[in-house]
Design a protein around this motif. Structure first.
Motif, short mmCIF file in Angstrom:
data_model
loop_
_atom_site.label_atom_id
_atom_site.label_comp_id
_atom_site.label_asym_id
_atom_site.label_seq_id
_atom_site.Cartn_x
_atom_site.Cartn_y
_atom_site.Cartn_z
N TRP A 12 8.38 -5.25 -20.20
CA TRP A 12 7.18 -5.16 -19.36
C TRP A 12 6.19 -4.19 -19.99
O TRP A 12 4.99 -4.43 -20.05
N PHE A 29 -9.08 -2.93 -13.67
CA PHE A 29 -9.26 -1.48 -13.53
C PHE A 29 -10.75 -1.09 -13.55
O PHE A 29 -11.15 -0.22 -12.77
N GLY A 48 3.77 3.19 -6.56
CA GLY A 48 4.29 2.19 -7.51
C GLY A 48 3.52 2.29 -8.81
O GLY A 48 2.97 1.31 -9.30
N CYS A 49 3.49 3.50 -9.38
CA CYS A 49 2.59 3.80 -10.51
C CYS A 49 3.04 3.14 -11.82
O CYS A 49 2.29 3.10 -12.79
N GLY A 50 4.28 2.62 -11.86
CA GLY A 50 4.76 1.98 -13.09
C GLY A 50 4.69 2.95 -14.26
O GLY A 50 5.08 4.12 -14.15
N ASP A 70 7.18 6.12 -7.98
CA ASP A 70 7.80 4.85 -8.34
C ASP A 70 9.30 4.97 -8.08
O ASP A 70 9.85 6.08 -8.12
N SER A 71 9.93 3.84 -7.80
CA SER A 71 11.37 3.87 -7.50
C SER A 71 12.21 3.68 -8.76
O SER A 71 13.42 3.81 -8.71
N ASN A 72 11.55 3.37 -9.86
CA ASN A 72 12.31 2.98 -11.05
C ASN A 72 12.31 4.09 -12.11
O ASN A 72 11.25 4.51 -12.59
N PHE A 75 10.54 3.29 -15.59
CA PHE A 75 9.07 3.31 -15.56
C PHE A 75 8.56 4.75 -15.45
O PHE A 75 7.57 5.12 -16.08
N ARG A 96 8.91 2.21 0.56
CA ARG A 96 9.18 1.59 1.86
C ARG A 96 9.77 2.60 2.83
O ARG A 96 9.91 2.33 4.01
N THR A 112 -1.32 -0.79 -6.84
CA THR A 112 -1.71 -1.96 -7.61
C THR A 112 -0.49 -2.76 -8.08
O THR A 112 0.41 -2.22 -8.73
N PHE A 113 -0.46 -4.00 -7.70
CA PHE A 113 0.56 -4.97 -8.13
C PHE A 113 1.99 -4.54 -7.79
O PHE A 113 2.91 -4.71 -8.57
N VAL A 114 2.12 -4.00 -6.60
CA VAL A 114 3.44 -3.61 -6.10
C VAL A 114 3.82 -4.50 -4.92
O VAL A 114 4.97 -4.92 -4.79
N GLU A 117 6.01 -7.38 -5.20
CA GLU A 117 7.41 -7.14 -5.59
C GLU A 117 8.22 -6.57 -4.43
O GLU A 117 9.37 -6.17 -4.63
N THR A 118 7.60 -6.45 -3.25
CA THR A 118 8.33 -5.77 -2.20
C THR A 118 8.09 -6.37 -0.81
O THR A 118 7.10 -7.07 -0.59
C1 LIG Z 1 4.10 -4.80 -11.57
S1 LIG Z 1 4.46 -3.09 -11.64
C2 LIG Z 1 2.82 -2.37 -11.38
C3 LIG Z 1 2.72 -0.97 -11.90
C4 LIG Z 1 1.34 -0.33 -11.79
N1 LIG Z 1 0.94 -0.09 -10.43
C5 LIG Z 1 0.31 -1.18 -12.52
O1 LIG Z 1 -0.53 -1.82 -11.87
O2 LIG Z 1 0.35 -1.21 -13.75
C6 LIG Z 1 5.25 -2.82 -10.09
C7 LIG Z 1 5.79 -1.41 -9.95
O3 LIG Z 1 6.15 -1.21 -8.59
C8 LIG Z 1 7.36 -0.49 -8.55
N2 LIG Z 1 7.99 -0.75 -7.25
C9 LIG Z 1 8.40 -1.94 -6.75
N3 LIG Z 1 8.92 -1.77 -5.52
C10 LIG Z 1 8.84 -0.44 -5.24
C11 LIG Z 1 9.22 0.36 -4.14
N4 LIG Z 1 9.78 -0.18 -3.05
N5 LIG Z 1 9.00 1.70 -4.19
C12 LIG Z 1 8.42 2.26 -5.29
N6 LIG Z 1 8.04 1.55 -6.38
C13 LIG Z 1 8.25 0.22 -6.36
C14 LIG Z 1 8.15 -1.02 -9.74
O4 LIG Z 1 9.18 -0.14 -10.12
C15 LIG Z 1 7.04 -1.15 -10.78
O5 LIG Z 1 6.86 0.04 -11.50
#
Ligand SMILES: C[S@@+](CC[C@H](N)C(=O)[O-])C[C@H]1O[C@@H](n2cnc3c(N)ncnc32)[C@H](O)[C@@H]1O
Length: 245
Positions: A12, A29, A48-50, A70-72, A75, A96, A112-114, A117-118
């Motif tokens: 990614w 952006f 979800g700063c990635g 971020d949870s990961n 990242f 969450r 952004t873009f989180v 995924e959730t």
């Molecule tokens: C597609 S990436 C987007 C990252 C960044 N915001 C960007 O636009 O480049 C999604 C991010 O959301 C994070 N994420 C997904 N579910 C989450 C959660 N429940 N809590 C925190 N982070 C989460 C993932 O780990 C990942 O880093």
């Protein structure tokens, strides 16, 4: 093509790393930053700063501080490697759940873009509202629910056509899917959230909608990546700007 030796986060990061994704660079952006001015002197949270690609851009506008959540772990590691700035703090956190932050701390929140995924958007928006000051601003940018991202990524990474991209079948189903392509053997969860769900949950949590934008392409993106011309009639991204009541 996918390099199976890399972890999915590394994969990614190669495609969407800081300054690498033409969508973020040329279309998303710049609009997000322009929409969210003024940024100078503000306390900001990026949920979800990635790998920190938005935070890198925000720093140029002289904010007071930025929290990246971020949870990961991987990242967060990329983000920390990308950014060493005293104004930035990274926290491992599942957005969450209740955030480890006191109420009414921030002037601005970005996500952004989180959301694609959730689940549990209601809990996330409740927390966004809690940590924002009164009149604090929230910017939600996510995959437009009319855009079947999972099929698009399949085409992008495999080079094979998938005609399902031409419709929005299943829009009213709150389905959970996965990107058809598994990045390095890992299926990224994909949640479909309807426009009414996004807006109604923001309103329910005390966030007043100020503006909604639906985005596809612009001339700069098309110049850098002519392939996006085939998608110019499809809304790909939605940006909702709101203010804490
Ligand atoms: C597609 S990436 C987007 C990252 C960044 N915001 C960007 O636009 O480049 C999604 C991010 O959301 C994070 N994420 C997904 N579910 C989450 C959660 N429940 N809590 C925190 N982070 C989460 C993932 O780990 C990942 O880093």
């Amino acid at each position: 093509m996918i390099n199976m030796k890399k972890t999915w986060q590394q994969q990614w990061n190669v495609v969407y790393g800081v300054n690498k994704d033409p969508n973020r660079e040329f279309l998303l952006f710049p609009l997000l930053l322009k929409t969210s001015l003024p940024i100078k002197g503000k306390s900001i949270i990026d949920l979800g700063c990635g790998n920190g690609s938005l935070i890198v851009k925000l720093l140029k506008y002289k904010p007071k501080e930025i929290y990246g959540l971020d949870s990961n772990d991987q990242f967060l590691k990329f983000a920390k490697n990308n950014i060493s700035d005293k104004r930035v703090r990274f926290l491992k956190s599942d957005i969450r759940r209740r955030l480890p932050i006191r109420s009414r701390h921030f002037d601005m929140a970005y996500c952004t873009f989180v959301f694609n995924e959730t689940n549990n958007l209601d809990s996330i928006l409740k927390e966004v509202s809690r940590v924002l000051k009164r009149k604090g601003r929230f910017y939600l940018m996510t995959t437009h629910p009319f855009f079947p991202l999972n099929y698009f990524l399949y085409e992008k990474f495999t080079g094979k056509r998938n005609n399902k991209i031409r419709n929005v079948k299943g829009y009213f189903r709150n389905y959970k899917g996965g990107y058809i392509l598994t990045m390095a053997r890992r299926t990224t969860p994909f949640y479909n959230h309807r426009v009414e769900e996004l807006i109604n949950l923001m309103v329910k949590n005390g966030l007043i909608i100020r503006e909604v934008r639906e985005l596809s392409t612009n001339s700069k993106l098309l110049k850098a990546c002519p392939i996006y011309a085939q998608l110019k009639d499809i809304p790909r991204v939605i940006l909702i700007s709101a203010e804490k009541a």
